[in-house]
Every structure is written in C-alpha cells, then in structure tokens.
Design a protein around this motif. Structure first.
Motif, PDB file in Angstrom:
ATOM      1  N   GLY A  51       0.847  -1.407   0.349  1.00  0.00           N
ATOM      2  CA  GLY A  51      -0.197  -0.108   0.386  1.00  0.00           C
ATOM      3  C   GLY A  51       0.839   1.073   0.218  1.00  0.00           C
ATOM      4  N   TYR A  52       0.764   2.139  -1.129  1.00  0.00           N
ATOM      5  CA  TYR A  52       1.346   3.682  -0.885  1.00  0.00           C
ATOM      6  C   TYR A  52       0.461   4.322  -0.780  1.00  0.00           C
ATOM      7  N   GLN A  53       1.105   5.526  -0.315  1.00  0.00           N
ATOM      8  CA  GLN A  53       0.084   6.368   0.595  1.00  0.00           C
ATOM      9  C   GLN A  53       0.280   8.088  -0.573  1.00  0.00           C
ATOM     10  N   GLY A  54       2.212   8.051  -1.072  1.00  0.00           N
ATOM     11  CA  GLY A  54       1.822   9.231  -1.158  1.00  0.00           C
ATOM     12  C   GLY A  54       2.224  10.520  -0.845  1.00  0.00           C
ATOM     13  N   ARG A 111      -6.046   6.466  -3.327  1.00  0.00           N
ATOM     14  CA  ARG A 111      -6.514   7.723  -3.932  1.00  0.00           C
ATOM     15  C   ARG A 111      -8.334   8.189  -2.710  1.00  0.00           C
ATOM     16  N   PHE A 112      -7.865   9.094  -2.860  1.00  0.00           N
ATOM     17  CA  PHE A 112      -8.769   9.304  -1.647  1.00  0.00           C
ATOM     18  C   PHE A 112     -10.036  10.656  -2.306  1.00  0.00           C
ATOM     19  N   ASN A 113     -11.235  11.337  -1.402  1.00  0.00           N
ATOM     20  CA  ASN A 113     -12.148  11.983  -2.439  1.00  0.00           C
ATOM     21  C   ASN A 113     -11.007  12.702  -2.629  1.00  0.00           C
ATOM     22  N   PRO A 114     -11.176  12.796  -4.275  1.00  0.00           N
ATOM     23  CA  PRO A 114      -9.806  13.681  -5.221  1.00  0.00           C
ATOM     24  C   PRO A 114     -10.039  15.914  -4.433  1.00  0.00           C
ATOM     25  N   SER A 115     -11.915  15.650  -4.387  1.00  0.00           N
ATOM     26  CA  SER A 115     -12.890  17.141  -4.435  1.00  0.00           C
ATOM     27  C   SER A 115     -11.583  17.325  -3.197  1.00  0.00           C
ATOM     28  N   VAL A 125       8.307  -1.888 -12.329  1.00  0.00           N
ATOM     29  CA  VAL A 125       7.312  -2.044 -10.945  1.00  0.00           C
ATOM     30  C   VAL A 125       6.219  -1.710 -11.460  1.00  0.00           C
ATOM     31  N   LYS A 126       4.401  -2.451 -11.354  1.00  0.00           N
ATOM     32  CA  LYS A 126       3.470  -2.669 -11.521  1.00  0.00           C
ATOM     33  C   LYS A 126       2.716  -1.818  -9.883  1.00  0.00           C
ATOM     34  N   PHE A 127       1.588  -1.401 -10.906  1.00  0.00           N
ATOM     35  CA  PHE A 127       1.247  -0.057  -9.761  1.00  0.00           C
ATOM     36  C   PHE A 127      -0.934  -0.718 -10.507  1.00  0.00           C
ATOM     37  N   TYR A 128      -1.271  -0.289  -9.113  1.00  0.00           N
ATOM     38  CA  TYR A 128      -2.842  -0.164  -9.724  1.00  0.00           C
ATOM     39  C   TYR A 128      -3.572   1.164  -8.723  1.00  0.00           C
ATOM     40  N   ILE A 129      -4.375   1.901  -9.150  1.00  0.00           N
ATOM     41  CA  ILE A 129      -5.211   2.524  -8.461  1.00  0.00           C
ATOM     42  C   ILE A 129      -6.498   1.740  -7.188  1.00  0.00           C
ATOM     43  N   MET A 130      -5.810   2.534  -5.675  1.00  0.00           N
ATOM     44  CA  MET A 130      -6.719   1.971  -4.891  1.00  0.00           C
ATOM     45  C   MET A 130      -7.356   2.864  -4.474  1.00  0.00           C
ATOM     46  N   VAL A 161      -7.973  -2.535  -9.776  1.00  0.00           N
ATOM     47  CA  VAL A 161      -8.807  -1.284  -9.334  1.00  0.00           C
ATOM     48  C   VAL A 161      -9.255  -2.189  -8.093  1.00  0.00           C
ATOM     49  N   CYS A 162      -8.773  -1.148  -6.774  1.00  0.00           N
ATOM     50  CA  CYS A 162      -9.300  -1.974  -5.571  1.00  0.00           C
ATOM     51  C   CYS A 162      -9.976  -0.662  -4.591  1.00  0.00           C
ATOM     52  N   ILE A 163     -11.101  -0.800  -4.151  1.00  0.00           N
ATOM     53  CA  ILE A 163     -11.831  -0.092  -3.488  1.00  0.00           C
ATOM     54  C   ILE A 163     -11.862  -0.297  -2.261  1.00  0.00           C
TER      55      ILE A 163
END
Length: 422
Positions: free
Chosen positions: A55-58, A146-150, A173-178, A217-219
C-alpha cells in the motif's frame, strides 16, 4: 387388491420416466446460466495473484516543494506550519539519507547533529527512489491510495498519480489505483466520474497492474460498520458491478470479520463481498504479535481462504510490519510469522500494510535505525528499540524474503532467514 392395482397403474405411468432417467440421452438438461456458475479455480498468476503488493500513500508534502498544496501535508496536524514536537502527525521518523531534496522542520537536530529534515512525496526523486527500493527488494507492485479528490487535496492527488506512473514505468514495478472511500459523501456517483475522466487513462500504461487480462482497481472501505463508511449494500454492489462492466478486476479492502459479518463489518453485506474478484481483509490494529497471528491463522484466515475458494474469489490478506512506536515489531519476527502463516494458508496474494505509513508507524520504507537518526528529545523509537540492531532497510529486505517464500523461491519456514543487519 385395489391397492395392488393402483400400484400397478402407478408403475405403468412412471415407466417412461424411469426408462428415460436410466439411459443416456442426446438432450440433457441444459446447464444453468453462466452468471450462476462459479469457477472455483483460483485465478492464475498475474500482477496481484501470486504477487506481493504494498500500500503506497504518497501523501507527504512540504512548503516549498512545488506541490499544488504547498503545505506540510500529512507530516503535521496544522499543515501550514513546520513539523515540530507539538505539531506532528507521524509515529516513526524516516531515514532520509537517500533523498536529494529534503525540507526543514522545527524539531531539534538529530542525535548525530544533522538537521531533522523530512522528504516530500511530490519530489520526483522521492517517488523514483521509493519505486527503486521496491524493485531492488523484490516487491511486485504498489497500490496507490486515492481518496476523495475534491477539495484542497485534489490537485496534489492527481499529480501523484502521474508521478507514480512515471516511477513505476522507469523501475519495472506494477501499480494500480486503490480508492479509499472513507467519508466520501457522494461516492457512488463521483467515484465513477473520477475513474472515467481521470484514473482510467493510466490503465494504458505497461506498468498498470492487470489480472486475468483486466486492469486492477481496489476499493477500500465497503462494509465497515463505522459512520465513516455508511454505504448501503446496494450502492456498493452497484459500484463493484460498474467497474466490472468496464472490464476491471475489482479488489475489495474489507473489514476483518467480513465473512461472519459482525464486529467491524456491517450485517447483511455478504452479497457485496461475494461480488468482488478479490478480497483483502484489513488487519491493522487487529494483531500485534506472533501469537495473535497464529490465532488468526487458525480461526480466521484458513476459513476465509476456504470461503473464497468455494465462491470463486481470490484472497489477499494483509501482512503488517507492526507499529514501531507500539513496540510490536520484535525485530521482524512479527512480520515473518504473518508471511509464514499466510503462505501456508494458501493465500492468492499478499498486501503489505503499508509502504510509507509513517503516520501509524506501520511503514516498511527506510526508517531511523538508531537513536542517532532520530530528532533529539522527540521520543521517536528507532528500529533497534528492542535491543536488536536493524538496518534502515531491514523491513524492505524482510518483505523481499517473505515474497520469495510466498512464491516458493525459498522453502516455507517459520524461522526468519533475514538478518537484521546485513
């Protein structure tokens, strides 16, 4: 006599049925519709099945780093002010020796006399070096949170997605949106819009994770029983099915007790859980030592895995390094026991919670190895807190060895092979 006659008549009436059932026919009963047939075979190895993902916060920024937010994002409680002993949001102190750009704080100097600076995730070199670590230490991929982007954080979150894509491509390295849907009021509609208008573009990258030929995609957050995740089961199923209709492989970051639908899980949410392609139960705060990991293995994880296999779902349990400040780590023995238990449980993938979570002290990224690398008087614990010297990259190395065991490259062993100091 009458009874015998009735029985005889009944036998004659049933004779065609009996004959028909006793012989092969060219017109067998048709199978049920495909959507009711469950494939119980786990998915083949892909970018999440058979792999170890972090899990990558960034989500760290600093004043003067050029980011749209231009604040000490996630380092502090008051982002507009420099980090200090009275304005902090972290539990562990990072080792920053590999970063070319760092930013000042109001902490006292480190005990070695160096300034107590922090990194910014927005700096290109920071993202690149962190993905280099992933490649170097055998980590397969990163789930970009990825959190609420607003609101005020939206532009910097958008920028981080682009930076992660670049770093993932450059380092193999692979990545995906969570998506973390915590507190997201209009989640059901805005999540779809965000994916369609922004995030789906990243699936064309060669570095974007695919499973079963589908973008991942992860939720995270469906089914949790607290007020911060008060989504209906119908809304959650709608979102899951929508992503699947777009050709996505959908992972759910779900409550620990999702299968029993109690404790941290809402009741009557089983249909939402069963709609997922992969289930990843949350474990932070649930276990804190090797014995507790053994208990979960025996009483929860094995049953979770069996349920998932029985319902055609892949299983991706969490592995935690432990809260350093809470003294959970036991110089790696806690984390290794989880690698051992989840491997022998038969998990399809592993999710490390987390890569850069200095806020909760659960990071595997490089961390102060001794008190020489901690701000004087700050109270932060270093990796040698229990008396065992550990290198700053120890938990990266440990994760790499755990990944080797999970993949069968090294034998399954309850004895940690990774030396705290190389």
């Amino acid at each position: 006599m009458r009874i015998r006659k009735m029985n005889a008549l009944l036998l004659i009436a049933l004779l065609p049925v009996i004959i028909g059932c006793s012989k092969k026919t060219n017109n067998p009963v048709p199978p049920p519709p495909k959507d009711t047939v469950i494939d119980h075979t786990p998915s083949p190895v892909g970018d999440v099945v058979g792999k170890v993902v972090v899990g990558y916060q960034g989500w760290f920024a600093a004043i003067g780093d050029g980011s749209p937010i231009d604040r000490y994002w996630h380092w502090t409680q008051t982002w507009e002010q420099q980090p200090s002993p009275t304005n902090t949001a972290i539990q562990s102190w990072p080792d920053v020796r590999d970063y070319t750009s760092t930013f000042p704080t109001k902490y006292a100097n480190l005990n070695n006399g160096q300034p107590a600076n922090v990194f910014s995730s927005f700096t290109d070199q920071t993202v690149d070096i962190q993905f280099k670590w992933m490649k170097q230490y055998g980590i397969d991929g990163a789930a970009l949170q990825r959190f609420n982007p607003s609101g005020i954080e939206g532009p910097v979150r958008d920028a981080m997605a682009a930076k992660v894509k670049t770093a993932a491509e450059a380092n193999g390295v692979k990545f995906y949106i969570m998506y973390d849907v915590s507190g997201w009021t209009n989640m059901q509609t805005e999540l779809k819009t965000d994916w369609t208008s922004k995030m789906s573009q990243y699936t064309s990258s060669a570095a974007y994770a695919k499973q079963n030929g589908k973008p991942v995609v992860c939720i995270w957050g469906f089914g949790f029983s607290d007020d911060n995740h008060n989504f209906t089961v119908a809304a959650c199923i709608d979102v899951i099915k929508w992503f699947q209709s777009k050709g996505c492989y959908v992972i759910g970051g779900v409550p620990t007790h999702w299968r029993d639908q109690n404790s941290d899980s809402r009741p009557d949410f089983k249909n939402a859980y069963k709609a997922l392609d992969m289930i990843s139960p949350w474990m932070v705060g649930r276990i804190g030592n090797a014995n507790e990991s053994d208990g979960f293995f025996a009483n929860v994880n094995k049953a979770d895995e069996a349920y998932c296999i029985g319902n055609g779902i892949d299983y991706q349990p969490c592995v935690l390094p432990g809260d350093l400040q809470g003294r959970q780590r036991a110089h790696g023995d806690f984390m290794w026991r989880q690698f051992y238990n989840m491997t022998r449980a038969g998990a399809q993938g592993l999710y490390i919670s987390m890569f850069d979570e200095y806020n909760e002290g659960n990071q595997i990224a490089k961390t102060a190895e001794t008190q020489a690398f901690v701000p004087a008087g700050s109270g932060f614990r270093s990796l040698d807190d229990d008396g065992t010297a550990c290198s700053a990259d120890y938990y990266l190395r440990l994760t790499g060895d755990g990944a080797k065991m999970f993949k069968g490259v090294i034998p399954l062993t309850a004895t940690r092979p990774t030396k705290p100091m190389p």
